[in-house]
Design a protein around this motif. Structure first.
Motif, PDB file in Angstrom:
ATOM      1  N   LEU A  33      18.934  -3.239   5.485  1.00 57.85           N
ATOM      2  CA  LEU A  33      19.251  -2.550   4.243  1.00 57.85           C
ATOM      3  C   LEU A  33      18.048  -1.864   3.597  1.00 57.85           C
ATOM      4  CD1 LEU A  33      21.697  -5.171   2.688  1.00 57.85           C
ATOM      5  CD2 LEU A  33      22.236  -3.174   4.088  1.00 57.85           C
ATOM      6  N   CYS A  34      16.957  -1.736   4.323  1.00 55.33           N
ATOM      7  CA  CYS A  34      15.782  -1.058   3.794  1.00 55.33           C
ATOM      8  C   CYS A  34      14.973  -0.477   4.944  1.00 55.33           C
ATOM      9  CB  CYS A  34      14.928  -2.003   2.956  1.00 55.33           C
ATOM     10  SG  CYS A  34      14.493  -3.546   3.789  1.00 55.33           S
ATOM     11  N   ASN A  35      14.074   0.422   4.624  1.00 58.48           N
ATOM     12  CA  ASN A  35      13.222   1.026   5.636  1.00 58.48           C
ATOM     13  C   ASN A  35      12.150   0.051   6.108  1.00 58.48           C
ATOM     14  OD1 ASN A  35      14.409   3.614   5.747  1.00 58.48           O
ATOM     15  ND2 ASN A  35      13.336   4.222   3.878  1.00 58.48           N
ATOM     16  N   ASP A  36      11.647   0.283   7.315  1.00 63.85           N
ATOM     17  CA  ASP A  36      10.608  -0.584   7.872  1.00 63.85           C
ATOM     18  C   ASP A  36       9.262  -0.306   7.213  1.00 63.85           C
ATOM     19  OD1 ASP A  36      12.579  -1.405   9.566  1.00 63.85           O
ATOM     20  OD2 ASP A  36      11.696  -0.529  11.385  1.00 63.85           O
ATOM     21  N   LEU A  37       8.562  -1.369   6.862  1.00 62.25           N
ATOM     22  CA  LEU A  37       7.162  -1.264   6.461  1.00 62.25           C
ATOM     23  C   LEU A  37       6.342  -1.273   7.747  1.00 62.25           C
ATOM     24  CD1 LEU A  37       4.986  -1.346   4.176  1.00 62.25           C
ATOM     25  CD2 LEU A  37       4.979  -3.829   4.467  1.00 62.25           C
ATOM     26  N   THR A  38       5.674  -0.171   8.051  1.00 58.96           N
ATOM     27  CA  THR A  38       4.962  -0.065   9.321  1.00 58.96           C
ATOM     28  C   THR A  38       3.598  -0.749   9.254  1.00 58.96           C
ATOM     29  OG1 THR A  38       3.977   2.036   8.673  1.00 58.96           O
ATOM     30  CG2 THR A  38       6.077   2.117   9.862  1.00 58.96           C
ATOM     31  N   ALA A  49      -0.094   4.003   9.196  1.00 62.73           N
ATOM     32  CA  ALA A  49       0.954   4.998   9.442  1.00 62.73           C
ATOM     33  C   ALA A  49       1.972   5.036   8.312  1.00 62.73           C
ATOM     34  CB  ALA A  49       1.657   4.685  10.754  1.00 62.73           C
ATOM     35  N   ALA A  50       2.594   6.210   8.145  1.00 62.16           N
ATOM     36  CA  ALA A  50       3.675   6.341   7.164  1.00 62.16           C
ATOM     37  C   ALA A  50       4.809   5.391   7.525  1.00 62.16           C
ATOM     38  CB  ALA A  50       4.181   7.780   7.144  1.00 62.16           C
ATOM     39  N   ASN A  51       5.542   4.971   6.524  1.00 58.47           N
ATOM     40  CA  ASN A  51       6.633   4.031   6.735  1.00 58.47           C
ATOM     41  C   ASN A  51       7.893   4.745   7.207  1.00 58.47           C
ATOM     42  OD1 ASN A  51       5.339   1.500   5.553  1.00 58.47           O
ATOM     43  ND2 ASN A  51       5.070   2.995   3.918  1.00 58.47           N
ATOM     44  N   GLU A  52       8.836   3.985   7.697  1.00 61.97           N
ATOM     45  CA  GLU A  52      10.126   4.555   8.067  1.00 61.97           C
ATOM     46  C   GLU A  52      10.706   5.284   6.847  1.00 61.97           C
ATOM     47  OE1 GLU A  52      14.276   3.161  10.221  1.00 61.97           O
ATOM     48  OE2 GLU A  52      13.246   1.762   8.890  1.00 61.97           O
ATOM     49  N   GLY A  53      11.179   6.460   7.069  1.00 61.97           N
ATOM     50  CA  GLY A  53      11.670   7.266   5.956  1.00 61.97           C
ATOM     51  C   GLY A  53      10.638   8.250   5.446  1.00 61.97           C
ATOM     52  N   GLY A  54       9.389   8.106   5.902  1.00 67.30           N
ATOM     53  CA  GLY A  54       8.364   9.089   5.577  1.00 67.30           C
ATOM     54  C   GLY A  54       7.418   8.745   4.454  1.00 67.30           C
ATOM     55  N   TYR A 103      -7.033   4.376   2.523  1.00 66.17           N
ATOM     56  CA  TYR A 103      -7.800   3.130   2.633  1.00 66.17           C
ATOM     57  C   TYR A 103      -6.929   1.884   2.510  1.00 66.17           C
ATOM     58  CZ  TYR A 103     -11.292   6.655   1.571  1.00 66.17           C
ATOM     59  OH  TYR A 103     -12.038   7.805   1.561  1.00 66.17           O
ATOM     60  N   HIS A 104      -5.607   2.038   2.661  1.00 70.29           N
ATOM     61  CA  HIS A 104      -4.694   0.898   2.656  1.00 70.29           C
ATOM     62  C   HIS A 104      -4.085   0.739   4.049  1.00 70.29           C
ATOM     63  CE1 HIS A 104      -5.088   1.304  -1.655  1.00 70.29           C
ATOM     64  NE2 HIS A 104      -4.385   0.211  -1.846  1.00 70.29           N
ATOM     65  N   SER A 105      -3.909  -0.514   4.456  1.00 68.87           N
ATOM     66  CA  SER A 105      -3.384  -0.789   5.780  1.00 68.87           C
ATOM     67  C   SER A 105      -2.594  -2.092   5.752  1.00 68.87           C
ATOM     68  CB  SER A 105      -4.537  -0.903   6.793  1.00 68.87           C
ATOM     69  OG  SER A 105      -4.064  -1.256   8.068  1.00 68.87           O
ATOM     70  N   GLY A 149       0.794  -1.215   0.000  1.00 65.09           N
ATOM     71  CA  GLY A 149       0.000   0.000   0.000  1.00 65.09           C
ATOM     72  C   GLY A 149       0.825   1.262   0.000  1.00 65.09           C
ATOM     73  N   VAL A 150       2.114   1.163  -0.341  1.00 65.63           N
ATOM     74  CA  VAL A 150       3.012   2.319  -0.293  1.00 65.63           C
ATOM     75  C   VAL A 150       2.822   3.183  -1.529  1.00 65.63           C
ATOM     76  CG1 VAL A 150       5.400   3.077  -0.082  1.00 65.63           C
ATOM     77  CG2 VAL A 150       4.675   0.925   0.978  1.00 65.63           C
TER      78      VAL A 150
END
Length: 257
Positions: free
Chosen positions: A201-206, A210-215, A221-223, A185-186
């Motif tokens: 080696l990558c940002n966290d998928l929260t 909520a927004a992911n690591e890195g913003g 409507y995605h979760s 859903g990014v």
């Protein structure tokens, strides 16, 4: 007495109309396919058809080999059959099934659809219900297991030593040019990499919305309701609703009612 009888008849017709509404759970396969196309009771890709997997479950089979565009008609046929008129659908996808479902919604979700009677012929096409149409489909929500909505790096890196049309579509640049949604859903079309917290080696998928690591934000409507932090689930159904599909199956049993 005539007026009372008329009112009673109207009420009875209204109750009969409500009683005809039905909910369905549609399962859309990924690569390799396996189920019989057009047979909504063919669950070969997933596992035993006797396994609980949501209310009035149906297998929406496509070949898992040819291009997303060429196979998308099978998905539209199923949505027309079970998700129009008074009927509503819950939808579960696996792997490339996420990509084809997203493609169908993005390209046909606002189109006029004939209301169907949920009785399919051998090709998976249902008859018209009353000759009227509606815009798009009646979908309560979609859940994805190991979704490939943004393509797959495995296709980019040549991990699949094949050149079938679907593999070409699953290359990340190709998949992300089909429509404006990506896996998890990014929002965004390229350049992002989101993983479990244990992957450095990558940002966290929260979780959640909520927004992911890195913003990077998620689409409206995605979760993300589940993240395999312990990496306990693999990608494969193993002919028994296994792997990440087992997590989604449990959710459908509990929520697709």
């Amino acid at each position: 007495m005539r007026l009372i009888r008329t009112i009673l008849a109207v009420c009875l017709f209204a109750v009969a109309g409500l009683a005809s509404a039905t909910n369905y759970t549609l399962w859309i396969n990924g690569r390799t396919g396996g189920g019989t196309i057009g047979d909504y009771n063919s669950f070969t890709y997933w596992g035993p058809s006797s396994t609980a997997a949501g209310v009035n479950k149906k297998a929406v089979n496509w070949d898992g080999y040819n291009s997303i565009a060429s196979q998308s008609g099978h998905i539209r046929d199923a949505l027309d059959c079970f998700c129009t008129g008074n009927n509503w659908c819950y939808i579960a996808t696996h792997s490339a099934g996420d990509l084809i479902m997203g493609y169908v919604l993005a390209n046909y979700g606002g189109s006029a659809r004939m209301k169907k009677n949920a009785v399919a012929n051998s090709s998976g096409v249902c008859g018209n219900a009353d000759g009227s149409s509606q815009t798009g489909w009646n979908i309560k929500w979609v859940r994805a297991a190991s979704g490939a909505g943004g393509g797959s790096e495995l296709a980019d890196y040549g991990s699949w030593a094949v050149s079938d049309p679907l593999t070409q579509d699953l290359k990340t640049a190709t998949a992300r040019a089909m429509y404006n949604h990506s896996s998890g859903g990014v929002s965004g079309s390229s350049g992002g990499s989101y993983c479990n917290p244990s992957d450095w080696l990558c940002n966290d998928l929260t979780l959640g919305t909520a927004a992911n690591e890195g913003g990077a934000a998620k689409w409206s409507y995605h979760s993300v309701p589940f993240r395999d932090d312990n990496e306990a689930y693999n990608h494969y159904t193993s002919g028994n609703w296994a792997g990440t599909v087992s997590v989604v199956r449990s959710a459908m049993v509990n929520s697709a009612l």
